[in-house]
Design a protein around this motif. Sequence first.
Motif, PDB file in Angstrom:
ATOM      1  N   ALA A 106      13.311   6.194  -0.657  1.00 31.72           N
ATOM      2  CA  ALA A 106      13.884   6.013  -2.109  1.00 31.72           C
ATOM      3  C   ALA A 106      12.385   7.788  -2.304  1.00 31.72           C
ATOM      4  O   ALA A 106      12.924   8.376  -3.184  1.00 31.72           O
ATOM      5  CB  ALA A 106      13.300   5.237  -2.746  1.00 31.72           C
ATOM      6  N   ASN A 107      11.657   7.740  -1.296  1.00 29.38           N
ATOM      7  CA  ASN A 107      11.101   9.191  -1.066  1.00 29.38           C
ATOM      8  C   ASN A 107      11.802  10.875  -0.317  1.00 29.38           C
ATOM      9  O   ASN A 107      10.675  11.673  -0.683  1.00 29.38           O
ATOM     10  CB  ASN A 107       9.871   9.105  -1.530  1.00 29.38           C
ATOM     11  CG  ASN A 107       9.311   8.913   0.166  1.00 29.38           C
ATOM     12  OD1 ASN A 107      10.099   9.487   0.900  1.00 29.38           O
ATOM     13  ND2 ASN A 107       8.145   8.066  -0.039  1.00 29.38           N
ATOM     14  N   THR A 108      12.811  10.160   0.238  1.00 29.24           N
ATOM     15  CA  THR A 108      13.738  11.432   0.872  1.00 29.24           C
ATOM     16  C   THR A 108      13.430  12.878  -0.347  1.00 29.24           C
ATOM     17  O   THR A 108      12.773  13.789   0.190  1.00 29.24           O
ATOM     18  CB  THR A 108      14.494  11.792   1.716  1.00 29.24           C
ATOM     19  OG1 THR A 108      14.529  10.109   2.473  1.00 29.24           O
ATOM     20  CG2 THR A 108      14.754  11.944   2.496  1.00 29.24           C
ATOM     21  N   GLY A 156       3.636  -4.180   2.907  1.00 31.73           N
ATOM     22  CA  GLY A 156       4.905  -3.700   2.302  1.00 31.73           C
ATOM     23  C   GLY A 156       3.787  -1.731   2.284  1.00 31.73           C
ATOM     24  O   GLY A 156       3.432  -1.373   2.127  1.00 31.73           O
ATOM     25  N   ARG A 157       4.905  -1.030   2.631  1.00 27.32           N
ATOM     26  CA  ARG A 157       4.516   0.067   2.997  1.00 27.32           C
ATOM     27  C   ARG A 157       5.400   1.083   1.654  1.00 27.32           C
ATOM     28  O   ARG A 157       6.169   1.331   2.772  1.00 27.32           O
ATOM     29  CB  ARG A 157       4.293   1.043   3.931  1.00 27.32           C
ATOM     30  CG  ARG A 157       4.357   2.818   3.655  1.00 27.32           C
ATOM     31  CD  ARG A 157       3.124   3.079   3.543  1.00 27.32           C
ATOM     32  NE  ARG A 157       3.410   4.498   3.770  1.00 27.32           N
ATOM     33  CZ  ARG A 157       3.291   5.045   2.823  1.00 27.32           C
ATOM     34  NH1 ARG A 157       3.606   4.982   1.827  1.00 27.32           N
ATOM     35  NH2 ARG A 157       3.095   6.736   2.807  1.00 27.32           N
ATOM     36  N   ALA A 158       4.542   1.583   0.912  1.00 27.67           N
ATOM     37  CA  ALA A 158       5.971   2.240  -0.709  1.00 27.67           C
ATOM     38  C   ALA A 158       5.865   3.267  -0.274  1.00 27.67           C
ATOM     39  O   ALA A 158       5.207   4.244  -0.602  1.00 27.67           O
ATOM     40  CB  ALA A 158       5.083   1.637  -1.718  1.00 27.67           C
ATOM     41  N   GLY A 159       6.698   3.344   0.859  1.00 25.12           N
ATOM     42  CA  GLY A 159       6.563   5.491   1.269  1.00 25.12           C
ATOM     43  C   GLY A 159       7.189   5.291   2.484  1.00 25.12           C
ATOM     44  O   GLY A 159       7.700   3.940   3.371  1.00 25.12           O
ATOM     45  N   VAL A 160       7.412   6.179   3.323  1.00 24.17           N
ATOM     46  CA  VAL A 160       7.264   6.325   5.175  1.00 24.17           C
ATOM     47  C   VAL A 160       6.772   5.801   6.068  1.00 24.17           C
ATOM     48  O   VAL A 160       6.760   5.156   6.440  1.00 24.17           O
ATOM     49  CB  VAL A 160       8.451   7.357   5.296  1.00 24.17           C
ATOM     50  CG1 VAL A 160       9.598   7.577   6.034  1.00 24.17           C
ATOM     51  CG2 VAL A 160       9.628   7.928   4.241  1.00 24.17           C
ATOM     52  N   VAL A 181       0.448  -1.061  -0.307  1.00 20.47           N
ATOM     53  CA  VAL A 181      -0.166  -0.307  -0.252  1.00 20.47           C
ATOM     54  C   VAL A 181       1.323   1.673  -0.431  1.00 20.47           C
ATOM     55  O   VAL A 181       2.124   0.782   0.060  1.00 20.47           O
ATOM     56  CB  VAL A 181      -0.757  -0.143   1.040  1.00 20.47           C
ATOM     57  CG1 VAL A 181      -1.877  -1.285   0.970  1.00 20.47           C
ATOM     58  CG2 VAL A 181       0.167   0.393   2.615  1.00 20.47           C
ATOM     59  N   ARG A 182      -0.090   2.837  -0.431  1.00 23.65           N
ATOM     60  CA  ARG A 182       0.788   3.702  -0.308  1.00 23.65           C
ATOM     61  C   ARG A 182      -0.350   4.296   1.127  1.00 23.65           C
ATOM     62  O   ARG A 182      -0.014   3.443   2.076  1.00 23.65           O
ATOM     63  CB  ARG A 182       0.511   4.402  -1.066  1.00 23.65           C
ATOM     64  CG  ARG A 182       1.861   4.089  -2.924  1.00 23.65           C
ATOM     65  CD  ARG A 182       1.890   4.715  -3.719  1.00 23.65           C
ATOM     66  NE  ARG A 182       1.946   6.300  -3.311  1.00 23.65           N
ATOM     67  CZ  ARG A 182       2.391   6.835  -4.287  1.00 23.65           C
ATOM     68  NH1 ARG A 182       1.301   6.453  -5.436  1.00 23.65           N
ATOM     69  NH2 ARG A 182       2.620   8.206  -4.122  1.00 23.65           N
ATOM     70  N   SER A 183      -0.084   5.187   0.895  1.00 21.04           N
ATOM     71  CA  SER A 183      -0.805   6.086   2.142  1.00 21.04           C
ATOM     72  C   SER A 183      -1.919   6.015   2.375  1.00 21.04           C
ATOM     73  O   SER A 183      -2.853   6.401   2.894  1.00 21.04           O
ATOM     74  CB  SER A 183       0.025   7.467   2.526  1.00 21.04           C
ATOM     75  OG  SER A 183      -0.106   8.420   1.036  1.00 21.04           O
ATOM     76  N   GLY A 184      -2.843   5.709   0.835  1.00 20.25           N
ATOM     77  CA  GLY A 184      -4.547   5.898   0.931  1.00 20.25           C
ATOM     78  C   GLY A 184      -5.188   4.481   1.824  1.00 20.25           C
ATOM     79  O   GLY A 184      -5.971   4.625   1.171  1.00 20.25           O
ATOM     80  N   GLY A 217       4.295  14.968  -1.778  1.00 26.98           N
ATOM     81  CA  GLY A 217       5.630  15.121  -1.665  1.00 26.98           C
ATOM     82  C   GLY A 217       6.085  13.738  -2.198  1.00 26.98           C
ATOM     83  O   GLY A 217       7.684  14.437  -2.424  1.00 26.98           O
ATOM     84  N   ALA A 218       5.798  12.629  -2.121  1.00 26.88           N
ATOM     85  CA  ALA A 218       6.918  11.503  -3.334  1.00 26.88           C
ATOM     86  C   ALA A 218       6.408  11.527  -4.526  1.00 26.88           C
ATOM     87  O   ALA A 218       7.113  10.975  -5.127  1.00 26.88           O
ATOM     88  CB  ALA A 218       6.288  10.492  -1.982  1.00 26.88           C
ATOM     89  N   SER A 219       5.767  12.569  -4.982  1.00 29.04           N
ATOM     90  CA  SER A 219       5.105  11.977  -6.470  1.00 29.04           C
ATOM     91  C   SER A 219       6.443  12.278  -7.191  1.00 29.04           C
ATOM     92  O   SER A 219       5.604  13.734  -7.970  1.00 29.04           O
ATOM     93  CB  SER A 219       3.959  12.467  -6.217  1.00 29.04           C
ATOM     94  OG  SER A 219       3.091  11.859  -5.623  1.00 29.04           O
TER      95      SER A 219
HETATM   96  O1  LIG Z   1       5.102   8.940   4.331  1.00 28.69           O
HETATM   97  C1  LIG Z   1       5.409   9.083   2.787  1.00 28.69           C
HETATM   98  O2  LIG Z   1       6.427   8.129   2.466  1.00 28.69           O
HETATM   99  C2  LIG Z   1       4.223   9.998   2.141  1.00 28.69           C
HETATM  100  O3  LIG Z   1       3.510  10.435   2.750  1.00 28.69           O
HETATM  101  C3  LIG Z   1       3.698   9.381   0.935  1.00 28.69           C
HETATM  102  O4  LIG Z   1       2.896   8.982   0.291  1.00 28.69           O
HETATM  103  P1  LIG Z   1       1.869   8.028  -0.600  1.00 28.69           P
HETATM  104  O5  LIG Z   1       3.233   7.121  -0.840  1.00 28.69           O
HETATM  105  O6  LIG Z   1       0.581   7.842  -0.267  1.00 28.69           O
HETATM  106  O7  LIG Z   1       2.585   9.265  -1.348  1.00 28.69           O
END
Ligand SMILES: O=C(O)[C@H](O)COP(=O)(O)O
Length: 621
Positions: A174-176, A147-151, A125-128, A359-361
């Motif tokens: 990877a999204n820093t 797996g959380r694809a992000g932080v 998942v991502r944050s959604g 932010g991560a996009s």
């Molecule tokens: O915590 C994160 O990695 C960001 O908020 C990114 O979230 P996203 O994967 O939903 O864009």
Amino acid sequence: MAAMATTPSMKAAVSAPTARSRPSLLPVSSYTSLRSLSTRQVSLFLGRPLRQPLHPKPFQPSTSRSVQIVTATAATDSKPTVLVAEKLGEAGLALLRGFSNVDCSYNLSAEELCAKISLCDALIVRSGTKVTREVFEAAKGRLRVVGRAGVGIDNVDLQAATEHGCLVVNAPTANTIAAAEHAIALLAAMARNVAQADASLKAGKWQRNKYVGVSLVGKTIGVLGFGKVGSEVARRAKGLGMHVIAHDPYAPADRARAIGVELVSFDEAISTADFLSLHMPLTPATSKIFNEESFAKMKKGVRIINVARGGVIDEDALVRALDDGIVAQAALDVFTVEPPPKDSKLVLHENVIVTPHLGASTVEAQEGVAIEIAEAVVGALKGELAATAVNAPMVPAEVVSELAPYVILAEKLGRLAVQLVAGGQGIKGLKVVYTSARGPDDLDTRLLRAMITKGVIEPISSAYVNIVNADFTAKQRGLRISEERISHDGSPEAPLESIQVQLSNVESKFASALSESGDIRVEGRVKDSIPHLTLVGSFSVDVSLEGNLIFCRNIDQPGMIGQVGSILAEKNVNVNFMSVGRTGPREQAIMAIGVDEEPDKECLKKIGEVTAVEEFVFLKL
Ligand SMILES: O=C(O)[C@H](O)COP(=O)(O)O
Ligand SMILES: NC(=O)c1ccc[n+]([C@@H]2O[C@H](COP(=O)([O-])OP(=O)(O)OC[C@H]3O[C@@H](n4cnc5c(N)ncnc54)[C@H](O)[C@@H]3O)[C@@H](O)[C@H]2O)c1
């Protein structure tokens, strides 16, 4: 399968096998690349999650049903299934497809996710997507990795994941840069009214006087949360000629000093900064940390950027602070509720600019995150230790590799010990004694403890224990575990000399397994990479822990080995190892017999009928 023992009324009791069929884990081929880890070791990480919720109750071995022993198997050629619930970069998907069946189902409702999840071994998942307790419950024990694809992992119920033995991994690096760049983009856009001016011009207006901005150079920016993103923002803000201060209770001062940033208190940061950029995680401690009280302490006309999490701000209080002019402007990428309500006063405020969690996009960050999370999930499904696990102890791969045979020994000793329990009172304590020539700092026992716990709990319950939930499961079942180390004079080359497992407050099916202090006691060592049982109660034995075991206590007299051996031979049961321990010639002796096959009831009954055999027990490893 049944563990059997003599009882006062019946020398040999044979209960019907009731083997649980545990779903297979992974194709055998999947295991072979695991830095030479064994299948048993792999099962520590892959061990199936709990099938039932645990309830706090004293740990009570079952007396009403047979002890069930299931050996984790790595059979079948079916691939694991990974559900990708939010859009993931192609490179990550390709990596996942090489190893698993990938189901990309985006925009699932909570109900749809719960309906699908019991068919999946991993979820990305991502944050959604909210990965709630209901999701773990609906998984019915199959889900092994999230797996959380992000932080940020604030959308995953970590406690529920841990209770269900499900590993949670994230992609923290990877999204820093993308997030830091977005914060800088919002900083500049806000200071120069880019969004408002753009909308105005597109609406046919030319309002040069209305959109006079403020300069950045020479201004003070307070970075709150000086972690990966915060420090990159600080670096970039310095490049813009800003004075950078930061607040982070846990950040090392030397890292701040290295980039010329002064670490200050929360109050100092918020009261002196012209701009505040938020980069802390959303935790109970940071929830609404920006509230009425903190806005009141801020420098009048402060400008706030939030690329962290909406929940760190009390949004109603921010609207009031904007209306009162305490906060001149805000630039927000994240919101308490996402997407925010269409009539949100905050989003619609004229001094606020917003982006929909972008932010991560960036193309680059999303490819990077996709690869980072796909590697972590595949690794976790293979049983490798995940470097980015957020709910399991980190054990370095070298430690795992070195401890591999001891990990197997640990689980087998746990399984043996619990099968010797007669039940009734519940096991109060489990003590593990490690004898080692290494210093305490040189011996990481977490894996061993987890495996002993697995060995003790799994045969007698429906719980599936792995490194994620071992301590939790033991605690929930009221099983108190203590560890002791005894130093040994040998070479510290081998991590351990022996492992001893003691179960206290129990009766035993095999009285000879009790130590002088009344605890069930079994001890083992690793010889030529093979785990051996070397002590039962007070009797020294030496039998390799492979296949199944028969313990017989008998009078030490000629012909015993032959008699029992012939009974087994008659039934085509192959003896793989045999060892006799005795108190003295012609006194009490224990025969520990390793057998490849499981003897049938009749065979065991015959052993029990041998006159000199005083008690015996069959144990499945
Ligand atoms: O915590 C994160 O990695 C960001 O908020 C990114 O979230 P996203 O994967 O939903 O864009
Ligand atoms: N908008 C986006 O798309 C996006 C992208 C990436 C990260 N993020 C979010 O940004 C935040 C930071 O991410 P990161 O990768 O830098 O995480 P990180 O863990 O590297 O840094 C977080 C820092 O916050 C600090 N911290 C914890 N409690 C604090 C407190 N009470 N006050 C001040 N500092 C505190 C920690 O010590 C740590 O140094 C997270 O909330 C993450 O979810 C958002």
